[in-house]
Design a protein around this motif. Structure first.
Motif, PDB file in Angstrom:
ATOM      1  N   LEU A 189       0.711  -1.317  -0.009  1.00 55.17           N
ATOM      2  CA  LEU A 189      -0.287  -0.085   0.325  1.00 55.17           C
ATOM      3  C   LEU A 189       0.859   1.426   0.146  1.00 55.17           C
ATOM      4  O   LEU A 189       0.598   2.218  -0.201  1.00 55.17           O
ATOM      5  CB  LEU A 189      -1.078   0.042   0.606  1.00 55.17           C
ATOM      6  N   ARG A 190       2.568   1.119   0.299  1.00 55.43           N
ATOM      7  CA  ARG A 190       3.069   2.351   0.230  1.00 55.43           C
ATOM      8  C   ARG A 190       3.566   2.895  -1.340  1.00 55.43           C
ATOM      9  O   ARG A 190       3.707   4.245  -1.126  1.00 55.43           O
ATOM     10  CB  ARG A 190       4.231   1.774   1.203  1.00 55.43           C
ATOM     11  N   GLU A 191       3.202   1.810  -2.465  1.00 54.94           N
ATOM     12  CA  GLU A 191       3.080   2.020  -3.525  1.00 54.94           C
ATOM     13  C   GLU A 191       2.718   3.079  -3.552  1.00 54.94           C
ATOM     14  O   GLU A 191       2.873   3.923  -4.886  1.00 54.94           O
ATOM     15  CB  GLU A 191       3.675   1.259  -4.276  1.00 54.94           C
ATOM     16  N   ALA A 192       1.444   3.021  -3.176  1.00 50.07           N
ATOM     17  CA  ALA A 192      -0.204   3.590  -3.552  1.00 50.07           C
ATOM     18  C   ALA A 192       0.332   5.829  -3.316  1.00 50.07           C
ATOM     19  O   ALA A 192      -0.547   5.994  -3.611  1.00 50.07           O
ATOM     20  CB  ALA A 192      -0.921   3.176  -3.494  1.00 50.07           C
ATOM     21  N   ALA A 193       0.908   5.722  -2.137  1.00 52.58           N
ATOM     22  CA  ALA A 193       0.698   6.902  -2.049  1.00 52.58           C
ATOM     23  C   ALA A 193       1.656   7.928  -2.603  1.00 52.58           C
ATOM     24  O   ALA A 193       1.103   9.263  -2.352  1.00 52.58           O
ATOM     25  CB  ALA A 193       1.495   7.245  -0.541  1.00 52.58           C
TER      26      ALA A 193
END
Length: 145
Positions: free
Chosen positions: A108-112
């Motif tokens: 989910l950090r990739e979506a940041a």
């Protein structure tokens, strides 16, 4: 309504991704949910977990049984109620859920991307307000008193 139009498909896709990931790790989505609940809140009874997740006690009990069979959770005496044991994580259960959560957070950090902390805080505030608006509705569509 634009938020709902995005949240529904997003929830389903993230849930499916979690299903696929946890299945590869040997966890069902239901068992993962139980492990995460225990990680967040500590030992709980099966009825407490069912209420917290708005799902049936019978389903939670099946997930707890699966977790116990795999050494991920264990029943311990409940000082507040002799007939309803507390379910707690074992060391193996804590390691399993922490590994799953770490993998999910990394993904989910990739979506940041270029989102700021203020962007995320605003989103959480909006979704929290929407959740409170519908807090009297059970997942089965029944009004809750």
């Amino acid at each position: 309504m634009e938020v709902f139009a995005l949240v529904g498909p997003l929830y389903r896709r993230v849930q499916r991704k979690i299903e696929l990931d946890t299945a590869r790790q040997g966890l069902s989505v239901g068992l993962r949910a139980v492990l995460d609940l225990l990680r967040e809140h500590g030992p709980m009874t099966v009825p407490q977990m069912g209420r917290a997740q708005s799902i049936s006690r019978q389903f939670v009990q099946r997930m707890v049984n699966d977790g116990a069979a795999n050494g991920l959770v264990e029943a311990v005496p409940n000082p507040a109620h002799a007939r309803s044991s507390l379910i707690r994580l074992t060391d193996a259960g804590r390691a399993a859920i922490e590994a799953a959560v770490a993998r999910e957070h990394a993904l989910l950090r990739e979506a940041a991307g270029d989102l700021t902390t203020a962007d995320v805080d605003t989103c959480v505030r909006v979704l929290g307000r929407m959740l409170r608006l519908f807090e009297d509705v059970d997942v089965n569509g029944q009004a809750v008193s």
